[in-house]
Design a protein around this motif. Structure first.
Motif, PDB file in Angstrom:
ATOM      1  N   UNK A  61       0.866  -1.181   0.000  1.00  0.00           N
ATOM      2  CA  UNK A  61       0.000   0.000   0.000  1.00  0.00           C
ATOM      3  C   UNK A  61       0.900   1.228   0.000  1.00  0.00           C
ATOM      4  N   UNK A  62       0.484   2.256  -0.725  1.00  0.00           N
ATOM      5  CA  UNK A  62       1.262   3.493  -0.801  1.00  0.00           C
ATOM      6  C   UNK A  62       0.304   4.655  -0.964  1.00  0.00           C
ATOM      7  N   UNK A  63       0.696   5.803  -0.429  1.00  0.00           N
ATOM      8  CA  UNK A  63      -0.124   7.003  -0.509  1.00  0.00           C
ATOM      9  C   UNK A  63       0.400   7.990  -1.514  1.00  0.00           C
ATOM     10  N   UNK A  64      -0.513   8.652  -2.216  1.00  0.00           N
ATOM     11  CA  UNK A  64      -0.133   9.707  -3.139  1.00  0.00           C
ATOM     12  C   UNK A  64       0.697   9.252  -4.316  1.00  0.00           C
ATOM     13  N   UNK A  65       0.558   8.005  -4.717  1.00  0.00           N
ATOM     14  CA  UNK A  65       1.331   7.522  -5.853  1.00  0.00           C
ATOM     15  C   UNK A  65       2.809   7.383  -5.564  1.00  0.00           C
ATOM     16  N   UNK A  66       3.194   7.250  -4.303  1.00  0.00           N
ATOM     17  CA  UNK A  66       4.607   7.110  -3.944  1.00  0.00           C
ATOM     18  C   UNK A  66       5.141   5.788  -4.487  1.00  0.00           C
ATOM     19  N   UNK A  67       6.270   5.868  -5.168  1.00  0.00           N
ATOM     20  CA  UNK A  67       6.908   4.679  -5.720  1.00  0.00           C
ATOM     21  C   UNK A  67       8.346   4.599  -5.223  1.00  0.00           C
ATOM     22  N   UNK A  68       8.860   3.393  -5.119  1.00  0.00           N
ATOM     23  CA  UNK A  68      10.206   3.159  -4.622  1.00  0.00           C
ATOM     24  C   UNK A  68      11.085   2.630  -5.739  1.00  0.00           C
ATOM     25  N   UNK A  69      12.290   3.190  -5.854  1.00  0.00           N
ATOM     26  CA  UNK A  69      13.240   2.676  -6.830  1.00  0.00           C
ATOM     27  C   UNK A  69      14.069   1.564  -6.193  1.00  0.00           C
ATOM     28  N   UNK A  70      15.026   1.053  -6.950  1.00  0.00           N
ATOM     29  CA  UNK A  70      15.822  -0.077  -6.475  1.00  0.00           C
ATOM     30  C   UNK A  70      16.607   0.291  -5.218  1.00  0.00           C
ATOM     31  N   UNK A  71      17.089   1.548  -5.142  1.00  0.00           N
ATOM     32  CA  UNK A  71      17.856   1.954  -3.962  1.00  0.00           C
ATOM     33  C   UNK A  71      16.986   1.972  -2.711  1.00  0.00           C
TER      34      UNK A  71
END
Length: 893
Positions: free
Chosen positions: A565-575
């Motif tokens: 689950x994530x808020x506001x379209x937050x995305x995580x990169x590989x780092x």
């Protein structure tokens, strides 16, 4: 038990400490530190010799990082040892070699050699300090040999600076030495060390000349050597005391001391913390560090808040228990905290206020000494700072003067003066004082404390200049007005102070109310969440609303973490995934605002329980200053704790459900085994007995007896066939493999087929039919519904007494066909009426009858497949009535 045995029994406290130490060390690597008093004493040499000895004993030893500094004897000792290649960290176009922590973890040796424990890693490394790399290796179960000089110990920083005149920037927390399994002192006389320095065995000639002039002085080396010897002796003393306690050896035990030190953001707080750590070591005492937040502390500038946060982390790394307390007054909060935590000594720094300011406003030291009862107050002399730091006092943490507020206060005084001029013909001069007091109250409410005091001062001047004879002059003809001036100013200051405190306290209460409300709403939403998605949605939505942050929750999926689950379209990169994985595996915060992988964009907080980590909460805050704000960090910790409890609750509920399903499955398997063992064995025994008699006694049996035996075998075979058919039918129904072949059917034909199937069975009962005229055709599977009627009749015959009657009724009920099969048996207990349609459920039956407990369950499955319903009820005159309701679709005659 004798008194001598009791005297030699270890105390419960000693046993508890031993158990905790054993529990903490379970699965964790052991740390061995080679301690020296200066570079060149031979720490690395001694570490490598020890490593070679361990390798000859068959231990798996690798070199994680060793700096030989070009010394041939060190390079010779490295030969034959496996060396893990260093990782190159790019910084300003230069590749800096650092220990490859991931490679060491992947190699998983028994012992890893890591030189220079106090080293600061290059920017961009996973950890800011090599000591943190070592802690990660220890947490993975790898033993570590490392080296460090005594001047790098955090608690000795100021002492070393006073001795050598050099401030050591690279330090390690004393906690590492306290937790080390072994400390080995590497020592040589200082004369030999100076000789090694002159021979170029410590530094290259250019560096050696500078070191001999600045650091390697005989006095410095003697003092540092004494510090290293004392620190090692202190460790030996700790081990001796632990040995005595564990074996209940009597000794001169001292009373337990508990020290308290307060931090405020002053540059001198770090010195005070280190001094308290040294006192705690000398006294073998537990110590605490506390920061008091007053209602006006939120006005401190951001740098001061960050300084407080660093000071608390420093105290924690040195072994203190840290806390932040919100209170209206500092002195009362310190005394209350000391009383609640059984503090015996409070450590404070010497006041730097001037004498006249102490007279006007007594220092905290004086207040503590006067008000503390039974608590010693230690006043530590603090050397002035040479780094240019300034105490952030005076203007509440360096806040800028707001000239607009003072201009507004002047305008209020002018307004009060104008009103007074208009009212001067009607009021005496002393009554006009109230106009200026009103202006002071307005200034205190709207502008703040200092503009309000300025309003009081300017009000006194204006009152004297415009209204006190002689007018338009500051001179006073009547000296009694001096009392009025003093009273006006004093009352104005008091009003300003009280209003300002009330306003600040109101702000603090509103802030706490917002935090409490945030946690309340989160708890309410989490309590209503029934599954993991509901929990995650509640956490994300409440964090977005309360902190104006962008959160993400990562949970383990196989061998890696996945964003659930994530808020506001937050995305995580590989780092960011790598940082989250580190926080998850090590159960420690990482990322932005920490000393571990601090270059990341997000702050990663593990969702940990006593058994392990359940996931990671990644947060992107709106302001950079929020990452170091103690208030925000405490709120994030609270959110993480609530989320962890909710996720754990969902997991436990799921495990409980699985346990119930497993228990029900086991009960079903037992019932099936019992039913199969009885209902298969009974007909098989009858069939086998009949066939055996026919085979062995054929000549002795006449035709009548042979016919009876064959009929008995035939009946038992039919019974066995029905039982196996029932098992197959219930399996097909549960698997959803039943395919209906619907066609218009006559109910009388279906009932007739069922009666024909059961009338040849032994023990048949009289059947009474009550079928209404003109029943329509019903769309159904004729074969399956006939089986339903057969099972209902078979069940009724089991429970009806001999000579009793079975009633079959059929009639229309609205748009549905209602079939009833009733017997004259004992009926069913009311509590079991709904359970008789469960698989393998049977109530006690008359002697000589039996059953599998599947017949009614099969009926239920077939009827419901037709879109109908089946129920049971007890008859008023005795017996059980089973009612089948089927929907009717008109299909012609």
């Amino acid at each position: 038990m004798t008194d001598s045995q009791e005297d030699h029994r270890p105390s419960p406290e000693a046993m508890l400490r031993a158990a905790r130490a054993e529990e903490t060390g379970d699965g964790r690597g052991k740390l061995k530190i080679f301690l020296g008093y200066a570079a060149g004493v031979g720490k690395t040499f001694a570490m490598l010799e020890e490593a070679r000895l361990r390798k000859r004993e068959g231990r798996d030893v690798v070199v994680g990082y060793v700096e030989s500094h070009g010394r041939t004897e060190t390079d010779a000792l490295l030969e034959g040892l496996e060396i893990i290649p260093c990782a190159g960290i790019e910084y300003h176009g230069v590749s800096l070699p650092e220990m490859d922590v991931d490679a060491v973890l992947a190699r998983r040796p028994r012992i890893a050699l890591v030189d220079e424990l106090a080293h600061t890693n290059a920017p961009g490394s996973r950890h800011a300090k090599r000591s943190q790399d070592v802690e990660e290796l220890l947490a993975a179960g790898i033993d570590v040999y490392t080296t460090v000089n005594v001047q790098h110990l955090e608690s000795l920083n100021e002492i070393v600076a006073q001795i050598t005149g050099v401030v050591v920037r690279e330090t390690v927390p004393d906690r590492l030495l306290d937790e080390a399994a072994e400390i080995r002192l590497v020592d040589i006389p200082w004369e030999d060390l100076l000789e090694r320095l002159r021979e170029g065995k410590v530094y290259v000639p250019e560096q050696a000349a500078w070191a001999a002039d600045k650091f390697f002085k005989p006095g410095n080396l003697m003092a540092l050597r004494e510090l290293s010897l004392r620190r090692t002796a202190s460790r030996v003393d700790d081990e001796m005391r632990a040995y005595m306690e564990s074996r209940a050896i009597s000794g001169p035990w001292a009373a337990t001391e508990r020290l308290l030190v307060c931090v405020s953001g002053s540059p001198y707080s770090e010195q005070l913390i280190r001094a308290t750590r040294r006192l705690a070591d000398d006294m073998k005492a537990q110590w605490f560090t506390v920061h008091i937040e007053t209602p006006g502390s939120d006005r401190f500038m951001r740098e001061n808040r960050e300084r407080v946060w660093r000071e608390l982390r420093l105290a924690e790394s040195l072994g203190a228990q840290v806390a932040t307390v919100t209170a209206p007054a500092v002195t009362e909060a310190i005394i209350d905290y000391a009383a609640r935590h059984n503090i015996t000594k409070i450590v404070v720094g010497k006041s730097l206020l001037s004498r006249w300011r102490e007279l006007l406003h007594p220092s905290i030291i004086d207040q503590l000494i006067r008000r503390c009862k039974g608590i010693d107050v230690y006043v530590v002399s603090i050397a002035p700072q040479k780094t240019g730091d300034k105490i952030t006092r005076g203007r509440r943490g360096g806040e800028k003067i707001s000239w607009r507020g003072y201009m507004a206060s002047a305008a209020l005084v002018a307004l009060a003066t104008g009103c007074g001029e208009l009212l001067r013909p009607f009021l005496a001069p002393t009554n006009m004082v109230m106009l200026y007091l009103l202006a002071v109250v307005v200034a205190a409410v709207r502008l703040g404390l200092k503009p309000a005091i300025s309003t009081a001062f300017m009000g006194v001047l204006a009152f004297d200049f415009f209204f006190i004879p002689p007018r338009h002059s500051l001179s006073v003809a009547d000296t009694e007005y001096l009392v009025t001036f003093i009273a006006l100013f004093t009352v104005g200051v008091v009003i300003s102070t009280l209003v300002d405190k009330a306003r600040e306290r109101g702000d603090t209460i509103r802030e706490r109310e917002v935090q409490t409300a945030s946690l309340y709403y989160l708890s309410r939403d989490l309590s209503a969440a029934a599954d993991i998605q509901g929990v995650l949605h509640a956490v994300i939505s409440n964090m977005k609303e309360s902190l104006n942050a962008l959160p993400a929750i990562l949970l383990p999926e196989g061998q890696r973490l996945e964003v659930k689950a994530a808020g506001g379209g937050l995305s995580l990169d590989a780092r960011e995934y790598a940082v989250a994985d580190w926080a998850f595996r090590n159960r420690q915060p990482a990322g932005r605002g920490t000393e571990t992988l601090g270059s990341a964009e997000l702050f990663h907080l593990p969702l940990k329980t006593s058994a392990g980590a359940l996931g990671v909460m990644a947060v992107k805050l709106e302001n950079d200053s929020d990452y170091s704000s103690p208030l925000v960090r405490r709120l994030l910790d609270a959110f993480a704790s609530q989320a962890t409890l909710a996720i754990e609750r969902v997991h436990l509920v799921r495990q409980a459900e699985q346990a119930q399903v497993l228990q029900a499955r086991e009960s079903l398997e037992r019932a099936l085994l019992n039913s199969v063992s009885h209902d298969l064995r009974t007909p098989l025994v009858s069939i086998t007995g009949a066939l055996s008699a026919l085979k062995s006694e054929e000549r002795l049996l006449d035709e009548k007896n042979r016919r009876e035996l064959l009929d008995a075998a035939w009946e038992e075979a039919a019974r066995l066939n029905r039982f196996v058919g029932n098992l197959l039918d219930i399996t097909r129904i549960e698997a959803g493999a039943v395919r209906l072949k619907k066609e218009p059917c006559d109910i009388q034909d279906m009932i007739g087929c069922a009666l024909a199937a059961v009338e040849q069975r032994p023990g048949a009962r009289r059947v009474e039919l009550h079928i209404a005229d003109g029943l329509p055709f019903v769309m159904m599977d004729m074969a399956l519904m006939t089986q339903v009627m057969v099972n209902l009749l078979d069940n009724a015959m089991k429970y009806s007494p001999l000579g009793g009657a079975i009633s079959i009724a059929a009639r229309m009920d609205d748009n549905a066909l209602r079939l009833e099969v009733a017997d004259g048996g004992p009926g069913v207990p009311k509590a079991d009426l709904k359970r008789i349609f469960d698989k393998f459920y049977r109530i006690p039956v008359p002697e000589g009858t039996g059953g599998t407990g599947l017949g009614l369950s099969i009926c239920k499955g077939i009827v419901e497949a037709h879109g109908g319903a089946i129920t049971a009820e007890n008859r008023s005159q005795g017996g059980l009535r089973i009612i089948v309701t089927l929907p009717v679709v008109e299909s012609g005659p």
